[in-house]
Design a protein around this motif. Sequence first.
Motif, PDB file in Angstrom:
ATOM      1  N   ALA A  45      10.870  -2.426 -15.386  1.00 18.22           N
ATOM      2  CA  ALA A  45      10.523  -2.385 -14.062  1.00 18.22           C
ATOM      3  C   ALA A  45      10.438  -3.863 -13.509  1.00 18.22           C
ATOM      4  O   ALA A  45       9.699  -4.678 -14.013  1.00 18.22           O
ATOM      5  CB  ALA A  45       9.092  -1.733 -13.685  1.00 18.22           C
ATOM      6  N   MET A  46      11.194  -4.247 -12.491  1.00 22.50           N
ATOM      7  CA  MET A  46      10.963  -5.461 -11.862  1.00 22.50           C
ATOM      8  C   MET A  46      10.084  -5.385 -10.391  1.00 22.50           C
ATOM      9  O   MET A  46      10.794  -4.926  -9.532  1.00 22.50           O
ATOM     10  CB  MET A  46      12.462  -6.032 -11.556  1.00 22.50           C
ATOM     11  CG  MET A  46      13.352  -6.500 -12.826  1.00 22.50           C
ATOM     12  SD  MET A  46      15.111  -6.830 -12.509  1.00 22.50           S
ATOM     13  CE  MET A  46      14.819  -8.396 -11.979  1.00 22.50           C
ATOM     14  N   ARG A 105       0.874  -1.269   0.083  1.00 23.19           N
ATOM     15  CA  ARG A 105       0.013   0.037   0.029  1.00 23.19           C
ATOM     16  C   ARG A 105       0.862   1.382  -0.119  1.00 23.19           C
ATOM     17  O   ARG A 105       0.321   2.562   0.340  1.00 23.19           O
ATOM     18  CB  ARG A 105      -0.953   0.023   1.022  1.00 23.19           C
ATOM     19  CG  ARG A 105      -1.922  -1.330   1.234  1.00 23.19           C
ATOM     20  CD  ARG A 105      -3.160  -0.973   2.088  1.00 23.19           C
ATOM     21  NE  ARG A 105      -3.839   0.605   2.357  1.00 23.19           N
ATOM     22  CZ  ARG A 105      -4.669   0.984   1.352  1.00 23.19           C
ATOM     23  NH1 ARG A 105      -4.863   0.581   0.375  1.00 23.19           N
ATOM     24  NH2 ARG A 105      -5.089   2.222   1.616  1.00 23.19           N
ATOM     25  N   SER A 106       2.056   1.180  -0.320  1.00 18.48           N
ATOM     26  CA  SER A 106       2.984   2.388  -0.540  1.00 18.48           C
ATOM     27  C   SER A 106       2.838   2.920  -1.891  1.00 18.48           C
ATOM     28  O   SER A 106       3.518   3.856  -2.233  1.00 18.48           O
ATOM     29  CB  SER A 106       4.468   2.256   0.058  1.00 18.48           C
ATOM     30  OG  SER A 106       4.880   1.019  -0.637  1.00 18.48           O
ATOM     31  N   GLY A 107       2.189   2.193  -2.880  1.00 20.28           N
ATOM     32  CA  GLY A 107       2.247   2.642  -4.389  1.00 20.28           C
ATOM     33  C   GLY A 107       3.497   2.421  -5.194  1.00 20.28           C
ATOM     34  O   GLY A 107       3.438   2.777  -6.260  1.00 20.28           O
ATOM     35  N   LYS A 108       3.921   1.263  -4.911  1.00 21.85           N
ATOM     36  CA  LYS A 108       5.290   1.094  -5.554  1.00 21.85           C
ATOM     37  C   LYS A 108       4.819   0.498  -7.049  1.00 21.85           C
ATOM     38  O   LYS A 108       5.343   0.852  -7.995  1.00 21.85           O
ATOM     39  CB  LYS A 108       5.970   0.003  -4.922  1.00 21.85           C
ATOM     40  CG  LYS A 108       6.565   0.213  -3.545  1.00 21.85           C
ATOM     41  CD  LYS A 108       7.353  -0.762  -2.922  1.00 21.85           C
ATOM     42  CE  LYS A 108       6.406  -1.949  -2.700  1.00 21.85           C
ATOM     43  NZ  LYS A 108       5.495  -2.096  -1.576  1.00 21.85           N
ATOM     44  N   THR A 109       3.958  -0.420  -7.062  1.00 21.26           N
ATOM     45  CA  THR A 109       3.642  -1.052  -8.419  1.00 21.26           C
ATOM     46  C   THR A 109       2.807   0.017  -9.072  1.00 21.26           C
ATOM     47  O   THR A 109       3.130  -0.036 -10.372  1.00 21.26           O
ATOM     48  CB  THR A 109       2.681  -2.332  -8.191  1.00 21.26           C
ATOM     49  OG1 THR A 109       3.336  -3.273  -7.164  1.00 21.26           O
ATOM     50  CG2 THR A 109       2.084  -2.887  -9.152  1.00 21.26           C
ATOM     51  N   LEU A 160       7.298  -4.416 -17.847  1.00 26.85           N
ATOM     52  CA  LEU A 160       6.851  -4.730 -16.152  1.00 26.85           C
ATOM     53  C   LEU A 160       7.293  -6.150 -16.303  1.00 26.85           C
ATOM     54  O   LEU A 160       6.518  -7.064 -16.724  1.00 26.85           O
ATOM     55  CB  LEU A 160       5.568  -4.352 -15.857  1.00 26.85           C
ATOM     56  CG  LEU A 160       5.240  -4.611 -14.350  1.00 26.85           C
ATOM     57  CD1 LEU A 160       5.995  -3.736 -13.447  1.00 26.85           C
ATOM     58  CD2 LEU A 160       3.826  -4.554 -14.078  1.00 26.85           C
ATOM     59  N   PHE A 161       8.085  -6.663 -15.362  1.00 31.08           N
ATOM     60  CA  PHE A 161       8.091  -8.089 -14.846  1.00 31.08           C
ATOM     61  C   PHE A 161       7.678  -8.218 -13.451  1.00 31.08           C
ATOM     62  O   PHE A 161       8.637  -7.932 -12.491  1.00 31.08           O
ATOM     63  CB  PHE A 161       9.495  -8.470 -15.074  1.00 31.08           C
ATOM     64  CG  PHE A 161       9.729  -9.936 -15.227  1.00 31.08           C
ATOM     65  CD1 PHE A 161       9.500 -10.808 -16.071  1.00 31.08           C
ATOM     66  CD2 PHE A 161      10.436 -10.471 -13.860  1.00 31.08           C
ATOM     67  CE1 PHE A 161       9.533 -12.003 -16.038  1.00 31.08           C
ATOM     68  CE2 PHE A 161      10.554 -11.926 -13.794  1.00 31.08           C
ATOM     69  CZ  PHE A 161      10.215 -12.771 -14.884  1.00 31.08           C
ATOM     70  N   GLU A 162       6.685  -8.869 -13.351  1.00 30.47           N
ATOM     71  CA  GLU A 162       5.994  -9.190 -11.990  1.00 30.47           C
ATOM     72  C   GLU A 162       6.761 -10.369 -11.318  1.00 30.47           C
ATOM     73  O   GLU A 162       6.734 -11.762 -11.628  1.00 30.47           O
ATOM     74  CB  GLU A 162       4.619  -9.587 -11.878  1.00 30.47           C
ATOM     75  CG  GLU A 162       3.748  -8.451 -12.498  1.00 30.47           C
ATOM     76  CD  GLU A 162       2.417  -8.862 -12.705  1.00 30.47           C
ATOM     77  OE1 GLU A 162       1.589  -8.787 -11.857  1.00 30.47           O
ATOM     78  OE2 GLU A 162       1.938  -9.551 -13.853  1.00 30.47           O
ATOM     79  N   TRP A 163       8.020 -10.097 -10.724  1.00 28.64           N
ATOM     80  CA  TRP A 163       8.735 -11.251 -10.320  1.00 28.64           C
ATOM     81  C   TRP A 163       8.347 -12.295  -9.436  1.00 28.64           C
ATOM     82  O   TRP A 163       8.498 -13.548 -10.015  1.00 28.64           O
ATOM     83  CB  TRP A 163      10.056 -10.612  -9.271  1.00 28.64           C
ATOM     84  CG  TRP A 163      11.085 -11.278  -9.049  1.00 28.64           C
ATOM     85  CD1 TRP A 163      11.496 -12.029  -8.292  1.00 28.64           C
ATOM     86  CD2 TRP A 163      12.033 -11.564 -10.163  1.00 28.64           C
ATOM     87  NE1 TRP A 163      12.656 -12.842  -8.559  1.00 28.64           N
ATOM     88  CE2 TRP A 163      12.969 -12.396  -9.573  1.00 28.64           C
ATOM     89  CE3 TRP A 163      12.408 -11.136 -11.410  1.00 28.64           C
ATOM     90  CZ2 TRP A 163      14.214 -13.016 -10.427  1.00 28.64           C
ATOM     91  CZ3 TRP A 163      13.416 -11.602 -12.052  1.00 28.64           C
ATOM     92  CH2 TRP A 163      14.377 -12.411 -11.759  1.00 28.64           C
ATOM     93  N   ILE A 214      13.246  -1.122  -9.704  1.00 34.38           N
ATOM     94  CA  ILE A 214      12.956  -2.415  -8.769  1.00 34.38           C
ATOM     95  C   ILE A 214      11.948  -1.951  -7.506  1.00 34.38           C
ATOM     96  O   ILE A 214      12.146  -0.981  -7.001  1.00 34.38           O
ATOM     97  CB  ILE A 214      14.238  -2.847  -8.114  1.00 34.38           C
ATOM     98  CG1 ILE A 214      15.215  -3.357  -9.181  1.00 34.38           C
ATOM     99  CG2 ILE A 214      13.895  -4.174  -7.234  1.00 34.38           C
ATOM    100  CD1 ILE A 214      16.568  -3.684  -8.746  1.00 34.38           C
ATOM    101  N   THR A 215      11.041  -2.644  -7.454  1.00 38.95           N
ATOM    102  CA  THR A 215      10.269  -2.434  -6.276  1.00 38.95           C
ATOM    103  C   THR A 215      10.201  -3.638  -5.246  1.00 38.95           C
ATOM    104  O   THR A 215      10.412  -4.714  -5.625  1.00 38.95           O
ATOM    105  CB  THR A 215       8.839  -2.197  -6.635  1.00 38.95           C
ATOM    106  OG1 THR A 215       8.310  -3.442  -7.069  1.00 38.95           O
ATOM    107  CG2 THR A 215       8.554  -1.188  -7.726  1.00 38.95           C
TER     108      THR A 215
END
Length: 172
Positions: free
Chosen positions: A103-104, A57-61, A75-78, A138-139
């Motif tokens: 974006a990873m 809930r910090s808005g990274k994605t 975007l790569f959803e790791w 990177i998130t």
Amino acid sequence: MEAWLNEDRAKAGKIPPRYWNATFELSRKTPAVERVREWAANEAPKGRALILCGPPRSGKTHAACCFVRHWEGKLFEWPRRCGEILDPTWDTLEFLKSTPFLAMDELGGEYVKPGGMIESQLEAILCARYNDLLATLITTNLAPSAMRDFFSDRVWARLESWADCCALGAIE
């Protein structure tokens, strides 16, 4: 044109439907979005990296999807897709090493066996991107202090000189 009308661009960036409307122009000005906007304008074109650390809930994605849309990146959803790098029938490893703007998302949210194949492939990806000066976002939910233990010494040395780290709090 409103962002949600451009589904093709979102799909091309591998953005999940929930985030198809994520753009810098239309998004709420959260700390994550503003930090990524600044980085995307000034540092990403130079091949720098940014690590967004913060709780859920910090808005990274959302911010990562704004970056992908802005630069027509990927975007790569790791955690969801990391197994693909082990499949020789996919070109995922080369894709992750060479995509200009990547974006990873949620790195550290997957199970990585220390010394295992996913860990070594992650090292190969990050070292290739570092050497080739490819913009990388990177998130992670990992705290900045926990990241040092997550990455190998080799990767950590590169991240220290290549990436800025931004610690975020949850959005109210």
